[in-house]
Design an enzyme around this catalytic site. Sequence first.
Site, PDB file in Angstrom:
ATOM      1  N   PHE A 219       0.865  -1.191   0.000  1.00 35.01           N
ATOM      2  CA  PHE A 219       0.000   0.000   0.000  1.00 35.01           C
ATOM      3  C   PHE A 219       0.895   1.233   0.000  1.00 35.01           C
ATOM      4  O   PHE A 219       1.679   1.444   0.921  1.00 35.01           O
ATOM      5  CB  PHE A 219      -0.920   0.037   1.223  1.00 35.01           C
ATOM      6  CG  PHE A 219      -1.950   1.133   1.133  1.00 35.01           C
ATOM      7  CD1 PHE A 219      -3.241   0.864   0.687  1.00 35.01           C
ATOM      8  CD2 PHE A 219      -1.629   2.445   1.458  1.00 35.01           C
ATOM      9  CE1 PHE A 219      -4.187   1.883   0.574  1.00 35.01           C
ATOM     10  CE2 PHE A 219      -2.567   3.475   1.349  1.00 35.01           C
ATOM     11  CZ  PHE A 219      -3.855   3.176   0.909  1.00 35.01           C
ATOM     12  N   ASP A 328       9.100   3.148   1.783  1.00 40.95           N
ATOM     13  CA  ASP A 328       7.910   3.907   2.194  1.00 40.95           C
ATOM     14  C   ASP A 328       7.720   3.716   3.705  1.00 40.95           C
ATOM     15  O   ASP A 328       7.233   2.680   4.148  1.00 40.95           O
ATOM     16  CB  ASP A 328       6.709   3.389   1.399  1.00 40.95           C
ATOM     17  CG  ASP A 328       5.400   4.067   1.804  1.00 40.95           C
ATOM     18  OD1 ASP A 328       5.366   4.746   2.852  1.00 40.95           O
ATOM     19  OD2 ASP A 328       4.406   3.892   1.075  1.00 40.95           O
ATOM     20  N   LYS A 359       1.906  10.631   8.376  1.00 38.72           N
ATOM     21  CA  LYS A 359       1.296  10.107   9.610  1.00 38.72           C
ATOM     22  C   LYS A 359       1.922  10.699  10.884  1.00 38.72           C
ATOM     23  O   LYS A 359       1.732  11.855  11.160  1.00 38.72           O
ATOM     24  CB  LYS A 359       1.374   8.580   9.601  1.00 38.72           C
ATOM     25  CG  LYS A 359       0.465   7.975   8.496  1.00 38.72           C
ATOM     26  CD  LYS A 359       0.028   6.592   8.846  1.00 38.72           C
ATOM     27  CE  LYS A 359      -0.664   5.885   7.719  1.00 38.72           C
ATOM     28  NZ  LYS A 359      -2.074   5.700   7.937  1.00 38.72           N
ATOM     29  N   THR A 383       1.399  24.045  -4.600  1.00 38.26           N
ATOM     30  CA  THR A 383       1.149  25.316  -3.907  1.00 38.26           C
ATOM     31  C   THR A 383       1.779  25.324  -2.513  1.00 38.26           C
ATOM     32  O   THR A 383       2.611  26.167  -2.197  1.00 38.26           O
ATOM     33  CB  THR A 383      -0.369  25.567  -3.753  1.00 38.26           C
ATOM     34  OG1 THR A 383      -0.973  25.486  -5.022  1.00 38.26           O
ATOM     35  CG2 THR A 383      -0.638  26.928  -3.134  1.00 38.26           C
TER      36      THR A 383
HETATM   37  O1  PSZ Z   1      -7.591   3.220   3.320  1.00 38.82           O
HETATM   38  C1  PSZ Z   1      -6.666   4.062   3.242  1.00 38.82           C
HETATM   39  O2  PSZ Z   1      -6.586   4.951   2.389  1.00 38.82           O
HETATM   40  C2  PSZ Z   1      -5.567   3.959   4.205  1.00 38.82           C
HETATM   41  S1  PSZ Z   1      -5.730   3.134   5.617  1.00 38.82           S
HETATM   42  C3  PSZ Z   1      -4.127   3.363   6.028  1.00 38.82           C
HETATM   43  C4  PSZ Z   1      -3.471   4.059   5.094  1.00 38.82           C
HETATM   44  C5  PSZ Z   1      -4.306   4.421   4.064  1.00 38.82           C
HETATM   45  N1  PSZ Z   1      -2.151   4.290   5.155  1.00 38.82           N
HETATM   46  C6  PSZ Z   1      -1.560   5.255   4.346  1.00 38.82           C
HETATM   47  C7  PSZ Z   1      -0.263   4.977   3.692  1.00 38.82           C
HETATM   48  C8  PSZ Z   1       0.600   3.941   4.117  1.00 38.82           C
HETATM   49  O3  PSZ Z   1       0.281   3.156   5.150  1.00 38.82           O
HETATM   50  C9  PSZ Z   1       1.793   3.724   3.419  1.00 38.82           C
HETATM   51  C10 PSZ Z   1       2.739   2.653   3.848  1.00 38.82           C
HETATM   52  N2  PSZ Z   1       2.102   4.501   2.368  1.00 38.82           N
HETATM   53  C11 PSZ Z   1       1.310   5.488   1.944  1.00 38.82           C
HETATM   54  C12 PSZ Z   1       0.114   5.758   2.582  1.00 38.82           C
HETATM   55  C13 PSZ Z   1      -0.745   6.880   2.087  1.00 38.82           C
HETATM   56  O4  PSZ Z   1      -0.805   7.878   3.028  1.00 38.82           O
HETATM   57  P1  PSZ Z   1      -2.047   8.893   3.058  1.00 38.82           P
HETATM   58  O5  PSZ Z   1      -3.228   8.118   3.525  1.00 38.82           O
HETATM   59  O6  PSZ Z   1      -1.606   9.951   4.000  1.00 38.82           O
HETATM   60  O7  PSZ Z   1      -2.215   9.394   1.674  1.00 38.82           O
END
Ligand code: PSZ
Length: 502
Positions: A219, A328, A359, A383
């Site tokens: 992810f 990541d 996070k 921006t």
């Molecule tokens: O369902 C979702 O969109 C979720 S639930 C948990 C996440 C997203 N985690 C975000 C995440 C991550 O765990 C890793 C390893 N890389 C990138 C992301 C994306 O971060 P955000 O959500 O801030 O865009």
Amino acid sequence: MAKIGTGRMLPLMKLNRFYARQLWNAVNQTSRSATTLAVGEPTGPSVKTDIPGPKSKQLMDELSELQLTASVQLFADYDRSQGNYLVDVDGNTLLDVYMQISSMPLGYNHPDMLKSMDNPHNIKSVVNRPALGVFPGADWPKKLKSVLMSVAPPGMPCLNTMMCGSCSNENAFKNIFIWYQRTKRGKEMTFTPDEMESCMLNMPPGSPSLSLLSFKGAFHGRTLGALSTTRSKHIHKIDVPAFDWPVASFPVYKYPLEENVRENEAEDRRCLAEVEDLIEKYKKRGSPVAGIVVEPIQSEGGDNEASPKFFQELQRIAKKHGSALLVDEVQTGGGPTGKMWCHEHFNLDSPPDIITFSKKMQLGGYYMKPEFKPQLGYRVFNTWMGDPGKLVLLQSVVEVIKRDNLLDVVQKSGKKLQQGLYQLQKEFPALINSARGRGTFLAINCSDTKLRDDVVARLRKKGIQSGGCGEIAVRLRPALIFQEHHADIFLDRFRQVLAETK
Ligand code: PSZ
């Protein structure tokens, strides 16, 4: 109103007298005992209504007029939530071992974070949000150095700030492609007329055919580019066009690790061979692998770990084929594994090329090696390019992590939690297995998805907010202020849930 440290009135805050008192005590205490780490907390969970309760349900109806609320679990009272405890609008108090999808480093209403807003300069950095790529404030370089660079992974001296995890990955990917093409050209500044014209038509050579390799179960976010490297669940991806980029197997280990060393080493080799095959295959296809993108522990995909040896070899493969290595750390970064960055557990030959974060770090961004910095302006740009207001909060977070030795706290609480999970899987082998993780970044598998969903729901009824990941895992993502006595509460409630399942 609460008086704090400097003796001035706290603006912007509606705190009741009880919490105000606790805050005052916390700010004025110098010794850091167990109780000061989690100031003014309730002594334990208490559940008074169904969750969602009547007030949550009413708010759900109100919100559904505007948007889909299918994912909303409850409405929280963020004035009353404190430390490790999330309080909902129906007055239920939950021990939160999930912490807003792993994104609250110091729990709720941490006094040092609140105190950072009791400062006119800091408030102005929230009110006057600059376009950082063009008009950064006078203190920006110093702040980046004293805050973000003070916790930078070794050997990564450059940095871009961004908004969220997805857009950090998205822009880091661009840095990789720009670096890859510059290496090929020998120089960045000279674009041919053909390149300049063809990129406007999304055609090569200006829009080259390049790829990023990611892993099954990965992810990396939901924005369009990042989504092509995300491989965790179909619900994240379906109906959205994606790049034809290679996907390799990520190790699937047998647990306990110490009893399955030979099988798991063979699993590493199988996955690494696949990575190398794919790199060859995509090169032949005319879409070379410019970078490999990997999580140190696959989080959304089910808390899948890989060995330090796997990551060392992966880095060697990346180097051998001229591909960048992006780690990541959006979910693993910021301390929950007991080190600031999870890849520090891997003893790599040299630093990775790019580390993305968000996070617990409050704002998104990435550290990188100098050669990944583009040489022309406006190539990686938007921006806001981050947010000085969030850096103010991160400054408090970093200070507290250092002052209160929170990485040690994580290691200690993590050990207790992990041992407790080992014990529980021994007691209930038909229900749970494969306890794993580092620090307090832990997970355990249930025998099937139905049981997992049931366990998470019944834990909540007993006052524990946890989360699931992958198909069958329950995951723990507490704040860095989670202590051993919180672990006891969690383990006790988890045991009750399992005993009632038997
Ligand atoms: O369902 C979702 O969109 C979720 S639930 C948990 C996440 C997203 N985690 C975000 C995440 C991550 O765990 C890793 C390893 N890389 C990138 C992301 C994306 O971060 P955000 O959500 O801030 O865009």
